[in-house]
Motif scaffolding. Structure first.
Motif, PDB file in Angstrom:
ATOM      1  N   VAL A  84    -112.314  -7.958  -8.300  1.00  0.00           N
ATOM      2  CA  VAL A  84    -112.002  -9.389  -8.180  1.00  0.00           C
ATOM      3  C   VAL A  84    -110.777  -9.742  -9.012  1.00  0.00           C
ATOM      4  N   THR A  85    -110.729  -9.238 -10.247  1.00  0.00           N
ATOM      5  CA  THR A  85    -109.598  -9.536 -11.137  1.00  0.00           C
ATOM      6  C   THR A  85    -108.300  -8.989 -10.566  1.00  0.00           C
ATOM      7  N   MET A  86    -108.335  -7.766 -10.037  1.00  0.00           N
ATOM      8  CA  MET A  86    -107.128  -7.172  -9.471  1.00  0.00           C
ATOM      9  C   MET A  86    -106.700  -7.907  -8.210  1.00  0.00           C
ATOM     10  N   ALA A  87    -107.660  -8.408  -7.449  1.00  0.00           N
ATOM     11  CA  ALA A  87    -107.318  -9.206  -6.267  1.00  0.00           C
ATOM     12  C   ALA A  87    -106.594 -10.478  -6.693  1.00  0.00           C
ATOM     13  N   GLN A  88    -107.080 -11.112  -7.747  1.00  0.00           N
ATOM     14  CA  GLN A  88    -106.446 -12.330  -8.248  1.00  0.00           C
ATOM     15  C   GLN A  88    -105.038 -12.063  -8.764  1.00  0.00           C
ATOM     16  N   ARG A  89    -104.827 -10.867  -9.335  1.00  0.00           N
ATOM     17  CA  ARG A  89    -103.525 -10.533  -9.922  1.00  0.00           C
ATOM     18  C   ARG A  89    -102.575  -9.891  -8.922  1.00  0.00           C
ATOM     19  N   GLY A  90    -103.047  -9.671  -7.692  1.00  0.00           N
ATOM     20  CA  GLY A  90    -102.199  -9.078  -6.668  1.00  0.00           C
ATOM     21  C   GLY A  90    -102.015  -7.585  -6.805  1.00  0.00           C
ATOM     22  N   THR A  91    -102.952  -6.922  -7.496  1.00  0.00           N
ATOM     23  CA  THR A  91    -102.838  -5.475  -7.710  1.00  0.00           C
ATOM     24  C   THR A  91    -104.000  -4.711  -7.079  1.00  0.00           C
ATOM     25  N   LEU A  92    -104.693  -5.322  -6.134  1.00  0.00           N
ATOM     26  CA  LEU A  92    -105.876  -4.689  -5.549  1.00  0.00           C
ATOM     27  C   LEU A  92    -105.542  -3.382  -4.842  1.00  0.00           C
ATOM     28  N   GLU A  93    -104.304  -3.242  -4.393  1.00  0.00           N
ATOM     29  CA  GLU A  93    -103.914  -2.009  -3.691  1.00  0.00           C
ATOM     30  C   GLU A  93    -104.033  -0.774  -4.584  1.00  0.00           C
ATOM     31  N   TYR A  94    -104.036  -0.989  -5.918  1.00  0.00           N
ATOM     32  CA  TYR A  94    -104.158   0.133  -6.850  1.00  0.00           C
ATOM     33  C   TYR A  94    -105.606   0.373  -7.282  1.00  0.00           C
ATOM     34  N   PHE A  95    -106.534  -0.416  -6.766  1.00  0.00           N
ATOM     35  CA  PHE A  95    -107.917  -0.352  -7.225  1.00  0.00           C
ATOM     36  C   PHE A  95    -108.536   1.030  -7.033  1.00  0.00           C
ATOM     37  N   SER A  96    -108.386   1.589  -5.845  1.00  0.00           N
ATOM     38  CA  SER A  96    -109.014   2.895  -5.572  1.00  0.00           C
ATOM     39  C   SER A  96    -108.419   3.999  -6.438  1.00  0.00           C
ATOM     40  N   ASP A  97    -107.154   3.830  -6.874  1.00  0.00           N
ATOM     41  CA  ASP A  97    -106.522   4.837  -7.729  1.00  0.00           C
ATOM     42  C   ASP A  97    -107.255   4.984  -9.056  1.00  0.00           C
ATOM     43  N   LEU A  98    -107.894   3.894  -9.511  1.00  0.00           N
ATOM     44  CA  LEU A  98    -108.603   3.936 -10.791  1.00  0.00           C
ATOM     45  C   LEU A  98    -109.764   4.926 -10.760  1.00  0.00           C
ATOM     46  N   TYR A  99    -110.245   5.236  -9.566  1.00  0.00           N
ATOM     47  CA  TYR A  99    -111.424   6.091  -9.422  1.00  0.00           C
ATOM     48  C   TYR A  99    -111.062   7.516  -9.007  1.00  0.00           C
ATOM     49  N   SER A 100    -109.756   7.806  -9.025  1.00  0.00           N
ATOM     50  CA  SER A 100    -109.311   9.133  -8.604  1.00  0.00           C
ATOM     51  C   SER A 100    -109.505  10.179  -9.696  1.00  0.00           C
ATOM     52  N   GLU A 101    -109.771   9.721 -10.930  1.00  0.00           N
ATOM     53  CA  GLU A 101    -109.917  10.662 -12.042  1.00  0.00           C
ATOM     54  C   GLU A 101    -111.126  10.296 -12.899  1.00  0.00           C
ATOM     55  N   THR A 102    -111.912  11.290 -13.250  1.00  0.00           N
ATOM     56  CA  THR A 102    -113.016  11.114 -14.187  1.00  0.00           C
ATOM     57  C   THR A 102    -112.547  11.574 -15.569  1.00  0.00           C
ATOM     58  N   LEU A 103    -112.562  10.665 -16.531  1.00  0.00           N
ATOM     59  CA  LEU A 103    -112.115  11.008 -17.878  1.00  0.00           C
ATOM     60  C   LEU A 103    -113.095  11.947 -18.573  1.00  0.00           C
ATOM     61  N   ILE A 104    -114.386  11.671 -18.387  1.00  0.00           N
ATOM     62  CA  ILE A 104    -115.453  12.449 -19.015  1.00  0.00           C
ATOM     63  C   ILE A 104    -116.762  12.018 -18.368  1.00  0.00           C
ATOM     64  N   ARG A 105    -117.803  12.780 -18.581  1.00  0.00           N
ATOM     65  CA  ARG A 105    -119.137  12.342 -18.153  1.00  0.00           C
ATOM     66  C   ARG A 105    -119.937  11.988 -19.397  1.00  0.00           C
ATOM     67  N   ASP A 106    -120.612  10.856 -19.345  1.00  0.00           N
ATOM     68  CA  ASP A 106    -121.319  10.390 -20.532  1.00  0.00           C
ATOM     69  C   ASP A 106    -122.628  11.154 -20.742  1.00  0.00           C
ATOM     70  N   ASN A 107    -123.385  10.719 -21.713  1.00  0.00           N
ATOM     71  CA  ASN A 107    -124.611  11.409 -22.095  1.00  0.00           C
ATOM     72  C   ASN A 107    -125.642  11.472 -20.971  1.00  0.00           C
ATOM     73  N   LYS A 108    -125.533  10.558 -20.005  1.00  0.00           N
ATOM     74  CA  LYS A 108    -126.463  10.532 -18.872  1.00  0.00           C
ATOM     75  C   LYS A 108    -125.843  11.143 -17.614  1.00  0.00           C
ATOM     76  N   GLY A 109    -124.693  11.769 -17.777  1.00  0.00           N
ATOM     77  CA  GLY A 109    -124.054  12.427 -16.646  1.00  0.00           C
ATOM     78  C   GLY A 109    -123.235  11.526 -15.752  1.00  0.00           C
ATOM     79  N   ARG A 110    -123.067  10.273 -16.141  1.00  0.00           N
ATOM     80  CA  ARG A 110    -122.302   9.331 -15.329  1.00  0.00           C
ATOM     81  C   ARG A 110    -120.803   9.488 -15.593  1.00  0.00           C
ATOM     82  N   ALA A 111    -120.016   9.358 -14.527  1.00  0.00           N
ATOM     83  CA  ALA A 111    -118.564   9.486 -14.654  1.00  0.00           C
ATOM     84  C   ALA A 111    -117.998   8.288 -15.400  1.00  0.00           C
TER      85      ALA A 111
END
Length: 330
Positions: A84-111
């Motif tokens: 929603v925030t990226m849509a408001q700022r006009g940057t929604l086209e980059y939204f899916s790029d944020l999910y192209s990389e997993t920095l680490i997996r947490d203690n419960k195995g979540r990306a």
């Protein structure tokens, strides 16, 4: 003002519908509040009603979130707010790029991934710079992401230890009345760092690494006189350093080390008359090579949407107060 219109969004299957709506329509409520539209799901279709521009943004947000679901990513409230925030700022086209990389997996195995464009800039700066300053309001993920990057670097063998510190400046309370030595007095103020560590690698692993000296969490005063080689060093709450403390900390940087300096210049708790070392560093170091500054705003807040509104309200109040003082002094 744009015309009031309606659009139909069609769910491809019941699983997609369930994931997109959220428990008790929670995700739909976030989109409605953020974009000032009305959403009504019935059967395999959802009606989007409201201002033409907002309806189009809401439809685009639903499309981006659907894309995540198709890639087997379990979306959360944070993902919806980010879209929603990226849509408001006009940057929604980059939204899916944020999910192209997993920095680490947490203690419960979540990306663990970045949640907005500001966080992505922050992570990229940490990778390319020796010293990165993250400046902005609470809730933008500065501390959490710094810890994530530190643990990732440790796991890859790029550093041998993690050192996390903050100045022992109290926010309205007096450390002198608390029992124990300086470290015991300041430990409660380091709780957000412990929380981040526990979430990423678990409390038992955190304690083991601390017992072995691989992770050190200590007051800023403990940094004096040291040179920190092969270390990932994080200074939190840096707005509460004096100019001398900031210089002392930055000159601890050793070979094969990285530093992150985080702070919020709107929440300075230094005694009256004392000047923030973080503000001075922005001016003094802005042109220095291999040092980066990333500035977050209320738009980068990834907590509950109301947190961003609170930040905006306080900033507006501060601006009014400043303007009033100028009028009185003129």
């Amino acid at each position: 003002m744009s015309a009031q219109i309606q659009q139909i969004f069609t769910f491809e299957n019941s699983e997609q519908q369930t994931n997109l709506i959220g428990a008790n329509d929670s995700f739909l409520n976030l989109i409605e509040e953020g974009l000032n539209v009305q959403l009504h799901a019935r059967g395999d279709q959802m009606t989007i009603a409201g201002d033409e521009n907002n309806v189009q943004l809401a439809n685009a947000v639903l499309g981006e979130l659907t894309g995540l679901i198709k890639h087997q990513i379990n979306i959360s409230s944070t993902d919806v707010v980010s879209a929603v925030t990226m849509a408001q700022r006009g940057t929604l086209e980059y939204f899916s790029d944020l999910y192209s990389e997993t920095l680490i997996r947490d203690n419960k195995g979540r990306a663990v991934r970045v949640k907005n464009f500001g966080q992505r800039q922050y992570v990229q700066s940490i990778r390319k710079s020796d010293v990165t300053f993250g400046i902005g309001p609470a809730g933008t993920g500065k501390t959490y992401l710094a810890v994530v990057m530190a643990i990732s670097s440790l796991k890859r063998g790029e550093v041998e230890r993690i050192i996390i510190t903050r100045p022992a400046v109290e926010a309205g309370e007096s450390l002198g009345f608390l029992p124990g030595d300086l470290k015991e007095k300041v430990d409660p103020y380091l709780r957000p760092i412990y929380d981040a560590m526990n979430a990423i690698i678990g409390s038992e692993q955190t304690q083991r690494l601390m017992d072995r000296g691989v992770i050190e969490i200590a007051p800023l005063a403990y940094m004096r006189g040291r040179t920190l080689d092969d270390a990932f060093i994080i200074l939190d709450e840096a707005q509460n350093t004096t100019n001398q403390q900031m210089k002392m900390f930055l000159t601890r940087l050793g070979f094969s080390s990285k530093m992150i300096v985080n702070g919020d210049i709107s929440q300075i708790d230094l005694p009256r008359g004392a000047k923030s070392g973080l503000i001075a560093a922005q001016r003094i170091l802005k042109e220095v090579n291999r040092i980066s500054f990333v500035n977050f705003s209320s738009d980068d807040v990834v907590r509950h949407p109301v947190v961003g509104l609170i930040v905006n309200a306080y900033e507006a109040a501060e601006q009014k107060l400043t303007a009033l003082k100028k009028e009185q002094n003129s």
